[in-house]
Design a protein around this motif. Sequence first.
Motif, short mmCIF file in Angstrom:
data_model
loop_
_atom_site.label_atom_id
_atom_site.label_comp_id
_atom_site.label_asym_id
_atom_site.label_seq_id
_atom_site.Cartn_x
_atom_site.Cartn_y
_atom_site.Cartn_z
N GLU A 58 2.23 -12.16 -4.23
CA GLU A 58 1.78 -10.97 -3.53
C GLU A 58 1.59 -9.83 -4.51
O GLU A 58 2.29 -9.72 -5.49
CB GLU A 58 2.79 -10.60 -2.43
N SER A 59 0.60 -8.99 -4.24
CA SER A 59 0.28 -7.90 -5.15
C SER A 59 1.04 -6.65 -4.76
O SER A 59 1.75 -6.60 -3.78
CB SER A 59 -1.23 -7.61 -5.09
N ASN A 60 0.87 -5.60 -5.57
CA ASN A 60 1.50 -4.31 -5.28
C ASN A 60 0.51 -3.37 -4.62
O ASN A 60 0.68 -2.15 -4.66
CB ASN A 60 2.03 -3.69 -6.58
N ALA A 62 -1.41 -1.11 -2.09
CA ALA A 62 -0.88 -0.25 -1.02
C ALA A 62 -1.39 -0.71 0.33
O ALA A 62 -2.46 -1.29 0.45
CB ALA A 62 -1.32 1.20 -1.29
N PRO A 63 -0.61 -0.45 1.40
CA PRO A 63 -1.06 -0.83 2.75
C PRO A 63 -2.43 -0.23 3.05
O PRO A 63 -2.71 0.91 2.70
CB PRO A 63 0.03 -0.23 3.65
N ASP A 284 7.27 -8.76 2.57
CA ASP A 284 6.01 -8.58 1.86
C ASP A 284 4.81 -8.63 2.79
O ASP A 284 3.72 -8.17 2.46
CB ASP A 284 5.85 -9.64 0.76
N LYS A 287 2.73 -5.47 3.61
CA LYS A 287 1.68 -4.96 2.73
C LYS A 287 0.30 -5.37 3.25
O LYS A 287 -0.71 -4.82 2.83
CB LYS A 287 1.87 -5.48 1.30
N TYR A 288 0.28 -6.35 4.13
CA TYR A 288 -0.97 -6.90 4.60
C TYR A 288 -1.15 -6.80 6.11
O TYR A 288 -2.25 -7.00 6.63
CB TYR A 288 -1.07 -8.38 4.20
#
Length: 306
Positions: A58-60, A62-63, A284, A287-288
Amino acid sequence: FAFPSPSTINTPMALKPSNSDYTSVMRKMSTQDMDQFSDASPEPDDVNTSSPFLGRKESNAAPGETFEHHQEDPANFSSILKDLRASLPKDSQATDDVLTRFLRAREYKVKEAVKMYWRWKTFRDQWGIDDIRYEDVERLASTKLGYFHGHDLVGRPTCVLLPRNYHPSTTEVGEVVKFTLWLMNNGIAQADEMKASGKFPENYDGQVSILYDRRGMTRKNFDHRLFSLMRTITDIVQICYAERMGKIYVLGTNWFYHMMFRIISPLLSKKTREKVCVLKEPSDLLKYFDETQLERERLDTEQQWE
């Protein structure tokens, strides 16, 4: 090359992973405590989970970010589409939307898109994709093996897959394929409705996402018969549902997942491999996804899986 038809689904096929791949998996399975091969089995320390052949971590981001660039069609796209249509027979199912997805999947190469069309037509005719009804898959649908629930931040309807609810001993392999097609048809219908609603960002392109929650999966859920169908299933999804898969979110990975992905990944296009997103923790997902679009158990870290 001949595609298998539903009537021959239970017979051995030439298109399958090599015997060495299969033997390797079976040997590894026999030496591991397979009843613990989901959450309790850690990922091997030497696994490079950033590899495109294993799905990326998973990336960092932003939402609210889309995590990928929307594909822009070339300036002469209308001319390319016209050339493609002129190369094909009249077919009411080959809409501009379908042909556009073929061209995008084949980097706007008309000859390659023509080949894709004929494979698409072959699959549709052999499997009767448009004629699959709920009654045909009702038994599997009732197990909650897979179903659509909510959407991610980009607006993609999300298919939740729960392999812990799959029982090979009571399921025919052909039933699995038919259920997969029915599920994809449902998701695409939802995606098209959402796209038409205009409620989502301009870059929303009628795609779906998959939330593959492997937690609670054990040896009893593994079906070795699916090895012989791996190529067929991946081809059907990538051809018949071209450019329809937006993202694949994976929870509960371990050594077995990574081993299987190494075997399957050569059958996937580069685009598809890059859409696999391995999540380290249930949190996580936020975030998605908006939390309201997730079932409570997706974020549960203390759930005792049966």
